[in-house]
Design a protein around this motif. Structure first.
Motif, PDB file in Angstrom:
ATOM      1  N   GLY A 198      -2.152 -35.311 -13.855  1.00  0.00           N
ATOM      2  CA  GLY A 198      -0.967 -35.341 -12.698  1.00  0.00           C
ATOM      3  C   GLY A 198      -0.645 -34.259 -11.760  1.00  0.00           C
ATOM      4  O   GLY A 198       0.521 -34.365 -11.281  1.00  0.00           O
ATOM      5  N   VAL A 199      -1.562 -33.337 -11.616  1.00  0.00           N
ATOM      6  CA  VAL A 199      -0.785 -32.270 -10.957  1.00  0.00           C
ATOM      7  C   VAL A 199      -1.636 -32.290  -9.334  1.00  0.00           C
ATOM      8  O   VAL A 199      -2.451 -32.478  -9.364  1.00  0.00           O
ATOM      9  CB  VAL A 199      -1.417 -30.737 -11.311  1.00  0.00           C
ATOM     10  CG1 VAL A 199      -1.006 -29.604 -10.494  1.00  0.00           C
ATOM     11  CG2 VAL A 199      -0.904 -30.699 -12.776  1.00  0.00           C
ATOM     12  N   ILE A 200      -0.563 -32.346  -8.270  1.00  0.00           N
ATOM     13  CA  ILE A 200      -1.057 -32.407  -6.952  1.00  0.00           C
ATOM     14  C   ILE A 200      -1.816 -31.143  -6.746  1.00  0.00           C
ATOM     15  O   ILE A 200      -1.080 -30.036  -6.489  1.00  0.00           O
ATOM     16  CB  ILE A 200      -0.056 -32.858  -6.151  1.00  0.00           C
ATOM     17  CG1 ILE A 200       0.450 -34.265  -6.679  1.00  0.00           C
ATOM     18  CG2 ILE A 200      -0.515 -33.043  -4.464  1.00  0.00           C
ATOM     19  CD1 ILE A 200       1.930 -34.454  -5.992  1.00  0.00           C
ATOM     20  N   LEU A 201      -3.056 -31.163  -6.371  1.00  0.00           N
ATOM     21  CA  LEU A 201      -3.541 -29.853  -6.044  1.00  0.00           C
ATOM     22  C   LEU A 201      -3.973 -29.583  -4.430  1.00  0.00           C
ATOM     23  O   LEU A 201      -3.559 -28.624  -4.016  1.00  0.00           O
ATOM     24  CB  LEU A 201      -5.031 -29.903  -6.529  1.00  0.00           C
ATOM     25  CG  LEU A 201      -5.095 -29.614  -8.028  1.00  0.00           C
ATOM     26  CD1 LEU A 201      -6.576 -29.692  -8.611  1.00  0.00           C
ATOM     27  CD2 LEU A 201      -4.446 -28.505  -8.415  1.00  0.00           C
ATOM     28  N   SER A 202      -3.824 -30.805  -3.669  1.00  0.00           N
ATOM     29  CA  SER A 202      -3.626 -30.878  -2.166  1.00  0.00           C
ATOM     30  C   SER A 202      -3.153 -32.095  -1.535  1.00  0.00           C
ATOM     31  O   SER A 202      -3.352 -33.097  -2.419  1.00  0.00           O
ATOM     32  CB  SER A 202      -5.162 -30.503  -1.780  1.00  0.00           C
ATOM     33  OG  SER A 202      -6.193 -31.465  -1.954  1.00  0.00           O
ATOM     34  N   GLU A 203      -2.645 -31.953  -0.552  1.00  0.00           N
ATOM     35  CA  GLU A 203      -2.017 -33.405   0.173  1.00  0.00           C
ATOM     36  C   GLU A 203      -1.996 -32.774   1.741  1.00  0.00           C
ATOM     37  O   GLU A 203      -1.656 -31.982   2.189  1.00  0.00           O
ATOM     38  CB  GLU A 203      -0.796 -33.667  -0.307  1.00  0.00           C
ATOM     39  CG  GLU A 203      -0.291 -35.093   0.220  1.00  0.00           C
ATOM     40  CD  GLU A 203       0.912 -35.359  -0.821  1.00  0.00           C
ATOM     41  OE1 GLU A 203       1.466 -36.610  -0.422  1.00  0.00           O
ATOM     42  OE2 GLU A 203       1.357 -34.724  -1.752  1.00  0.00           O
ATOM     43  N   GLU A 204      -2.295 -33.823   2.456  1.00  0.00           N
ATOM     44  CA  GLU A 204      -2.402 -33.637   4.084  1.00  0.00           C
ATOM     45  C   GLU A 204      -2.085 -35.123   4.597  1.00  0.00           C
ATOM     46  O   GLU A 204      -2.841 -35.855   4.204  1.00  0.00           O
ATOM     47  CB  GLU A 204      -3.914 -33.002   4.287  1.00  0.00           C
ATOM     48  CG  GLU A 204      -3.817 -32.599   5.921  1.00  0.00           C
ATOM     49  CD  GLU A 204      -4.868 -31.819   6.274  1.00  0.00           C
ATOM     50  OE1 GLU A 204      -4.889 -31.617   7.710  1.00  0.00           O
ATOM     51  OE2 GLU A 204      -5.722 -31.317   5.539  1.00  0.00           O
ATOM     52  N   GLY A 205      -1.248 -34.861   5.424  1.00  0.00           N
ATOM     53  CA  GLY A 205      -1.141 -36.213   6.404  1.00  0.00           C
ATOM     54  C   GLY A 205       0.429 -36.494   6.660  1.00  0.00           C
ATOM     55  O   GLY A 205       1.116 -35.519   6.783  1.00  0.00           O
ATOM     56  N   VAL A 206       0.823 -37.882   6.487  1.00  0.00           N
ATOM     57  CA  VAL A 206       2.395 -38.233   6.716  1.00  0.00           C
ATOM     58  C   VAL A 206       3.074 -38.382   5.356  1.00  0.00           C
ATOM     59  O   VAL A 206       2.248 -38.983   4.383  1.00  0.00           O
ATOM     60  CB  VAL A 206       2.394 -39.385   7.488  1.00  0.00           C
ATOM     61  CG1 VAL A 206       3.650 -39.850   7.898  1.00  0.00           C
ATOM     62  CG2 VAL A 206       1.632 -39.298   8.631  1.00  0.00           C
TER      63      VAL A 206
END
Length: 210
Positions: A151-159
């Motif tokens: 459950g760890v967000i390692l990357s995110e890109e966008g809206v």
């Protein structure tokens, strides 16, 4: 509070009801929505209009009920309390803090929930850790995220949930116990409200308004 509103001392955001039935199994696919154990992550965060990324240190309590965000310069901290739906902003130089309930709910780039639609999109590796890629769809547009099995967000890109663009990426992930005291303001700090004068040098983010 928004996914990519990151400025100065604070680095600052995702409930749909699904009916049962044979056709909903795929629709209900989603990453784990919060870390299953205490973890500290150093992120590089870059809003769309910011020329260079900034660093944020995020500490998650197990199951994601609470998290703390610290700017790299340690000038300020943001504490998010999901069960209480409260945000606390702490200004260390001025030794003050303010707390409020976000008008449109508690949203943050480091927290996921079922207000978005998720579609699996392969696997990846970020900061030396394996993660599952997801395409996330909202009324504002799409984002891509890579989330570990725990459950760890390692990357995110966008809206993000508020329609703002940007990206974040984990630089370092450290698992280990995090003290409960880190999720409350220091006892010797003064609480300020919207009606109180802002301490000299605190800047606009010491307002009680989100």
């Amino acid at each position: 509070m928004s996914m990519f509103q990151v400025k100065g001392a604070t680095a600052l955001s995702l409930v749909a009801l699904m009916t049962g039935g044979a056709g909903t199994a795929l629709a209900q696919q989603h990453p784990r929505l919060s870390p299953s154990r205490d973890v500290t992550v150093v992120y590089s965060v870059q809003p769309e209009k910011m020329p260079n990324p900034v660093q944020a240190v995020v500490q998650f309590k197990a199951e994601g009920d609470k998290l703390r965000i610290d700017a790299a310069d340690h000038a300020g901290s943001t504490i998010l309390d999901r069960p209480a739906q409260r945000v606390t902003l702490i200004m260390h130089k001025q030794r003050v803090y303010t707390s409020f309930a976000p008008k449109h709910g508690l949203r943050n780039p480091f927290m996921l929930d079922m207000s978005m639609q998720y579609a699996p999109d392969g696997t990846g590796t970020v900061a030396g850790l394996a993660c599952n890629k997801w395409t996330i769809t909202t009324t504002h547009g799409k984002a891509m995220a890579c989330v570990t099995e725990d459950g760890v967000i390692l990357s995110e890109e966008g809206v993000d949930a508020d329609g703002l663009h940007g990206k974040l990426e984990a630089q370092k992930v450290t698992y280990g116990p995090i003290a409960d005291t880190l999720f409350v303001p220091p006892a010797d700090y003064q609480q300020i409200t919207a009606q109180m004068p802002i301490p000299h040098g605190a800047g606009p983010q010491s307002s009680a308004k989100p």
